[in-house]
Design a protein around this motif. Structure first.
Motif: not given
Length: 186
Positions: A110-125
Motif C-alpha cells: 500500500t502506498v500512502e500520500l497526503h490527505g489519506g490517499i491510499r493506493m494498492e499495488g503488488v509488492r514484488l519479491t
C-alpha cells in the motif's frame, strides 16, 4: 514528518520523499539518497534500475508492470537483488497526485500520500520476479519461433524473388564522376 526524513520499521513500512518524472534522465537528477522513485516503466531495463539504485533510493514504486511477460527484462530483479523494495502495478493516478518531494509511505503493498490517499499495488519479491521472468523467457522463445516460421513461409512463397538475378534499370544520365545516393525500399 519532514521532507527528507526516512523511517524504516520492522513491519516493512518505508517513508521518504518521493520523486517522479516521465523522462528517466530528469528522474535520475531528482533522486537523492533516502528518497523513493516513482516510475511508470513496464519492463524497465537494467540500466534504468542501476541508475535508480545508484541514487540511493530506499524503494521504487512502479505504476506500470515491472515484468509484463512480453520480454525477459531484468530491471526489477536487479533492484530486488540490491535490497530495494519494489511495489508494482500501482494506479497511474499516483503520478497525478504526487507532489515532487512529498513524503510517501509504503506499508507492504500500500502506498500512502497526503490527505489519506491510499493506493494498492503488488509488492514484488524475488520469487514473484523469478516466476514472471521465467514466463517472459518462455514467451520470448515462442514469439521468436513464430517469427522464424513466418519468415520461412515468406521465403518459400517468394523463393524466385530472392534468387533471381538483380535487374538494373537503364539510366538516363551517366553516373561517372557524380555523387550518387541509392535508396532501396523494404
Amino acid at each position: 514528518m519532514e521532507t527528507g526524513t526516512v523511517h524504516i520499521s520492522e513491519e516493512h513500512v518505508l517513508a521518504g520523499p518521493a520523486f517522479s518524472s516521465a523522462v528517466p534522465a530528469l528522474l535520475f537528477r531528482r533522486l537523492k539518497p533516502g528518497s523513493i522513485a516513482v516510475i511508470d516503466l513496464p519492463d524497465f531495463d537494467p540500466w534504468t534500475a542501476d541508475r535508480i539504485a545508484s541514487a540511493g533510493v530506499i524503494a521504487v514504486v512502479n505504476c506500470g508492470e515491472s515484468i509484463t511477460g512480453r520480454t525477459p527484462n531484468v530491471g526489477a530483479p536487479l533492484l530486488l537483488e540490491r535490497g530495494i523494495p519494489l511495489v508494482d502495478n500501482v494506479s497511474k493516478d499516483l503520478l497525478d497526485e504526487l507532489q515532487q518531494g512529498e513524503v510517501l509511505t509504503i506499508r507492504g503493498a500500500t502506498v500512502e500520500l497526503h490527505g489519506g490517499i491510499r493506493m494498492e499495488g503488488v509488492r514484488l519479491t524475488a520469487e514473484i520476479a523469478a516466476t514472471r521472468l521465467k514466463a517472459a523467457q518462455e514467451y520470448l522463445g515462442l514469439a521468436l519461433s513464430k517469427v522464424a516460421a513466418a519468415v520461412a513461409t515468406e521465403i518459400t512463397m517468394e523463393w524466385a524473388q530472392f534468387f533471381r538475378p538483380a535487374r538494373i534499370p537503364p539510366l538516363e544520365r551517366k553516373l561517372r564522376g557524380r555523387i550518387v545516393a541509392i535508396v532501396v525500399g523494404g
